[in-house]
Design a protein around this motif. Structure first.
Motif, PDB file in Angstrom:
ATOM      1  N   GLY A 481       0.776  -1.231   0.000  1.00  0.00           N
ATOM      2  CA  GLY A 481       0.000   0.000   0.000  1.00  0.00           C
ATOM      3  C   GLY A 481       0.802   1.274   0.000  1.00  0.00           C
ATOM      4  O   GLY A 481       0.231   2.371  -0.013  1.00  0.00           O
ATOM      5  N   VAL A 482       2.125   1.166   0.005  1.00  0.00           N
ATOM      6  CA  VAL A 482       2.994   2.348   0.097  1.00  0.00           C
ATOM      7  C   VAL A 482       3.829   2.472  -1.174  1.00  0.00           C
ATOM      8  O   VAL A 482       4.399   1.485  -1.655  1.00  0.00           O
ATOM      9  CB  VAL A 482       3.916   2.261   1.329  1.00  0.00           C
ATOM     10  N   TYR A 483       3.908   3.683  -1.703  1.00  0.00           N
ATOM     11  CA  TYR A 483       4.718   3.928  -2.899  1.00  0.00           C
ATOM     12  C   TYR A 483       6.181   3.589  -2.625  1.00  0.00           C
ATOM     13  O   TYR A 483       6.737   3.965  -1.591  1.00  0.00           O
ATOM     14  CB  TYR A 483       4.588   5.390  -3.320  1.00  0.00           C
ATOM     15  N   VAL A 484       6.788   2.872  -3.574  1.00  0.00           N
ATOM     16  CA  VAL A 484       8.173   2.459  -3.420  1.00  0.00           C
ATOM     17  C   VAL A 484       9.077   3.154  -4.425  1.00  0.00           C
ATOM     18  O   VAL A 484      10.059   3.802  -4.069  1.00  0.00           O
ATOM     19  CB  VAL A 484       8.315   0.929  -3.568  1.00  0.00           C
ATOM     20  N   THR A 485       8.749   3.034  -5.705  1.00  0.00           N
ATOM     21  CA  THR A 485       9.648   3.589  -6.716  1.00  0.00           C
ATOM     22  C   THR A 485       8.912   3.774  -8.033  1.00  0.00           C
ATOM     23  O   THR A 485       7.784   3.286  -8.206  1.00  0.00           O
ATOM     24  CB  THR A 485      10.863   2.657  -6.924  1.00  0.00           C
ATOM     25  N   LYS A 486       9.543   4.474  -8.953  1.00  0.00           N
ATOM     26  CA  LYS A 486       8.980   4.687 -10.276  1.00  0.00           C
ATOM     27  C   LYS A 486      10.112   4.770 -11.290  1.00  0.00           C
ATOM     28  O   LYS A 486      11.266   5.021 -10.941  1.00  0.00           O
ATOM     29  CB  LYS A 486       8.168   5.990 -10.329  1.00  0.00           C
ATOM     30  N   VAL A 487       9.755   4.533 -12.559  1.00  0.00           N
ATOM     31  CA  VAL A 487      10.708   4.702 -13.653  1.00  0.00           C
ATOM     32  C   VAL A 487       9.974   5.362 -14.813  1.00  0.00           C
ATOM     33  O   VAL A 487       8.756   5.212 -14.958  1.00  0.00           O
ATOM     34  CB  VAL A 487      11.310   3.348 -14.114  1.00  0.00           C
ATOM     35  N   PRO A 488      10.694   6.110 -15.651  1.00  0.00           N
ATOM     36  CA  PRO A 488      10.050   6.703 -16.837  1.00  0.00           C
ATOM     37  C   PRO A 488       9.546   5.606 -17.762  1.00  0.00           C
ATOM     38  O   PRO A 488      10.165   4.546 -17.893  1.00  0.00           O
ATOM     39  CB  PRO A 488      11.177   7.514 -17.488  1.00  0.00           C
ATOM     40  N   PHE A 489       8.410   5.864 -18.391  1.00  0.00           N
ATOM     41  CA  PHE A 489       7.867   4.898 -19.349  1.00  0.00           C
ATOM     42  C   PHE A 489       7.548   5.637 -20.642  1.00  0.00           C
ATOM     43  O   PHE A 489       6.564   6.374 -20.723  1.00  0.00           O
ATOM     44  CB  PHE A 489       6.613   4.224 -18.799  1.00  0.00           C
ATOM     45  N   THR A 490       8.395   5.458 -21.626  1.00  0.00           N
ATOM     46  CA  THR A 490       8.242   6.164 -22.903  1.00  0.00           C
ATOM     47  C   THR A 490       8.188   5.219 -24.086  1.00  0.00           C
ATOM     48  O   THR A 490       8.178   5.664 -25.236  1.00  0.00           O
ATOM     49  CB  THR A 490       9.416   7.141 -23.105  1.00  0.00           C
ATOM     50  N   SER A 491       8.122   3.903 -23.822  1.00  0.00           N
ATOM     51  CA  SER A 491       8.153   2.947 -24.932  1.00  0.00           C
ATOM     52  C   SER A 491       6.821   2.843 -25.657  1.00  0.00           C
ATOM     53  O   SER A 491       6.744   2.239 -26.715  1.00  0.00           O
ATOM     54  CB  SER A 491       8.560   1.563 -24.414  1.00  0.00           C
ATOM     55  N   GLY A 492       5.774   3.413 -25.077  1.00  0.00           N
ATOM     56  CA  GLY A 492       4.493   3.458 -25.768  1.00  0.00           C
ATOM     57  C   GLY A 492       3.502   2.411 -25.348  1.00  0.00           C
ATOM     58  O   GLY A 492       2.309   2.665 -25.271  1.00  0.00           O
ATOM     59  N   GLY A 493       3.948   1.177 -25.067  1.00  0.00           N
ATOM     60  CA  GLY A 493       3.017   0.129 -24.705  1.00  0.00           C
ATOM     61  C   GLY A 493       2.272  -0.395 -25.925  1.00  0.00           C
ATOM     62  O   GLY A 493       2.624  -0.130 -27.074  1.00  0.00           O
ATOM     63  N   SER A 494       1.207  -1.143 -25.654  1.00  0.00           N
ATOM     64  CA  SER A 494       0.446  -1.775 -26.724  1.00  0.00           C
ATOM     65  C   SER A 494      -0.965  -1.204 -26.791  1.00  0.00           C
ATOM     66  O   SER A 494      -1.596  -0.932 -25.769  1.00  0.00           O
ATOM     67  CB  SER A 494       0.366  -3.288 -26.488  1.00  0.00           C
ATOM     68  N   ALA A 495      -1.469  -1.058 -28.025  1.00  0.00           N
ATOM     69  CA  ALA A 495      -2.829  -0.569 -28.239  1.00  0.00           C
ATOM     70  C   ALA A 495      -3.840  -1.708 -28.269  1.00  0.00           C
ATOM     71  O   ALA A 495      -5.024  -1.477 -28.503  1.00  0.00           O
ATOM     72  CB  ALA A 495      -2.900   0.228 -29.540  1.00  0.00           C
ATOM     73  N   GLU A 496      -3.390  -2.917 -28.021  1.00  0.00           N
ATOM     74  CA  GLU A 496      -4.275  -4.081 -28.086  1.00  0.00           C
ATOM     75  C   GLU A 496      -5.271  -4.068 -26.918  1.00  0.00           C
ATOM     76  O   GLU A 496      -4.891  -3.895 -25.760  1.00  0.00           O
ATOM     77  CB  GLU A 496      -3.431  -5.363 -28.022  1.00  0.00           C
TER      78      GLU A 496
END
Length: 542
Positions: A481-496
């Protein structure tokens, strides 16, 4: 004092009157504001305020700035014949603010008064229509009137919504905001057919719409437009990218009267602005319809949900929060305790249990156990998974996944073990898992990995939440329940959108090492961004 006057002149980008450089500056001008009184709270984020200026001497103009402005005394307003002027300003953030003002006379620059004030947080919308089977707003008032045959029991972005599939289908009601002043409109929309203009939400009178969010078929983009006061032309801000049909999209349009600027946001991201627009007061709210030259236009948008009208300008952070609203797409409680399947509480679909998957009772909680001991008490480690129907989320848009997991291996193995995955054509698009290399909880999506940095406690239940926040272009991981970490996400992901949800394995499964060994419970899949408060509220097994 001469140096002070010269500093004011330089800060304001003006030339100091050399002949009077040694003169004592004039007394500070008086500042008065009804919306933002001194040393006390007033107004609010997005609420325009007027600051009245005057002095007991001849004034040519005033130079001024506010606390969060980039420059000091870098703006100016001309004084009238009585030496008075009015500054109109809209705050973007709440909290303590200050206005700095100097009067400019023929002799030089006045002293600068200290005028501090407190801006309240942004208020609730003037009206919020959830459209969850009812046409009243969130307060049970301001009912919308249905026209045609809108389907109010259809699937919305969050819960139910309004399906407006026929050109005659639309809703109408009160505006509840003065559209000649600061205001904002927002809604979720899913356009099914992009061959024609599709109105989402608009304010109008009997002749034309004053402001509206819509799909502009001529350019294939989302739009926020406002008509001129004479109802003869439309000023429009368009989205930067082409609009996608068949996908829930969040639109927001804002108008700021002090700068006469309209702004469009799509899925929480600013798209375009148009300045020099003079708003006018509308008398009616239209959902799924525009009006032009007295004719109803732009019908049959598809589906609309969560319509909001604000009597103020919402800021960028607020728009991101609106666009991050969660909609539950799948929820598996695993409470059956018996049988060969488990039900998704959102769709009612039953997902079959496969391989070495069974039920367990842990104190008062029923859950699924993967690769538990066989009937003879021997350890198992093989095919074990559950496959459910597609929850309809896309990894290139905001989504959240949460699950309770318990890893029952004897040691921290070097093998990856998957809790939840989203699978299309035999390949996992995302993977919430135990990482064999890192020995931590990990979330992998689109080639990006974020990990908890904490070692996994064996034979202990852990609450995991993974979030893709598109508006902020990042992936976040929460532990218990507690925020731990994050990373940038710029790869776009999938539109499926047809990817199915699976528990207990990674696809393609090349070895038993990808199968889960232990317990899984209470899995939820959302479109949108779970807040820290929402995540923490779910950190107790029920």
């Amino acid at each position: 004092m001469a140096a002070f006057a010269l500093a004011l002149a330089v800060s304001a980008g003006l030339s100091a009157p050399v002949a009077h450089a040694a003169a004592e500056p004039a007394p500070a001008p008086r500042v008065h504001s009804q919306q933002y009184p001194p040393s006390q709270p007033g107004g609010g984020v997005g609420v325009a305020g007027a600051f009245e200026l005057d002095a007991d001497y001849d004034v040519l103009k005033y130079v001024y700035s506010f606390t969060n402005d980039a420059g000091f005394l870098d703006k100016e307003v001309l004084a009238d014949a009585d030496g008075k002027a009015t500054i109109r300003w809209t705050p973007r953030v709440s909290g303590q603010h200050e206005i700095f003002v100097a009067a400019v006379t023929r002799e030089g620059y006045s002293q600068v008064p200290s005028y501090g004030f407190y801006v309240l947080a942004g208020g609730h919308p003037a009206a919020h229509w959830r459209l969850d089977g009812t046409l009243t707003d969130a307060n049970g008032a301001n009912a919308l009137m249905p026209h045609g045959s809108p389907d109010l029991a259809s699937t919305g972005y969050s819960g139910r919504g309004a399906a407006l599939g026929d050109p005659q289908d639309h809703l109408s009601g009160p505006v509840l905001a003065d559209t000649s002043k600061n205001f904002s409109l927002s809604a979720w929309v899913k356009v099914d057919d992009g061959s024609a203009d599709r109105a989402v939400v608009a304010t109008a009178d009997g002749t034309a719409f004053s402001a509206g969010l819509y799909y502009d078929a001529a350019v294939g983009r989302w739009a926020f437009g406002m008509t001129t006061a004479d109802r003869t032309a439309v000023r429009v801000a368009h989205s930067q990218a082409l609009a996608e049909t068949g996908v829930w999209t969040h639109l927001a349009g804002t108008y700021e009267v002090t700068t006469r600027t309209l702004s469009l946001y799509v899925d929480g991201v600013g798209q375009g602005q148009v300045t020099g627009v003079e708003g006018w007061q509308a008398s009616q709210l239209l959902v799924g319809r525009h009006r032009w030259n007295g004719v109803e236009v732009g019908g049959a948008p598809g589906a609309v949900d969560e319509v909001k009208v604000y009597a103020r300008t919402v800021n960028e952070a607020e728009v991101k929060k609106l666009a991050g609203q969660v909609g539950l797409r799948a929820h598996y409680r695993f409470n059956e305790g018996t049988g060969g399947g488990t039900q998704d509480e959102v769709t009612g679909a039953v997902a079959p249990l496969n391989g070495k998957t069974g039920w367990e009772l842990d104190r008062d909680d029923t859950s699924l156990r993967f690769n538990g001991p066989d009937e003879a008490g021997q350890e198992q480690d093989g095919e074990a998974h559950v496959s459910g129907p597609a929850p309809g989320i896309r990894t290139d848009r905001s989504f959240s996944i949460s699950a309770w997991a318990r890893l029952d291996t004897a040691t921290h193995e070097d093998k990856d073990r998957t809790v939840v995955s989203l699978v299309h054509n035999g390949t996992s698009l995302l993977d919430l898992r135990y990482g064999g290399t890192s020995k931590t909880w990990e979330f992998v999506v689109g080639g990006t990995t974020v990990e908890t940095r904490y070692g996994v406690e064996l034979q202990e239940w852990t609450y995991l939440t993974a979030v893709h926040d598109k508006a902020n272009a990042e992936v976040r991981l929460y532990f218990s329940g507690v925020y731990v970490t994050k990373v940038p996400f710029t790869s776009g992901g999938s539109a499926e959108t047809g990817a199915v949800v699976e528990f207990g394995r990674l696809s393609p499964s090349t070895a038993a090492g990808s199968f889960w060994k232990g317990g899984i419970d209470d899995v939820r899949v959302y479109a949108g961004v779970l807040s820290q408060e929402q995540i923490l509220a779910q950190a107790v097994r029920t």
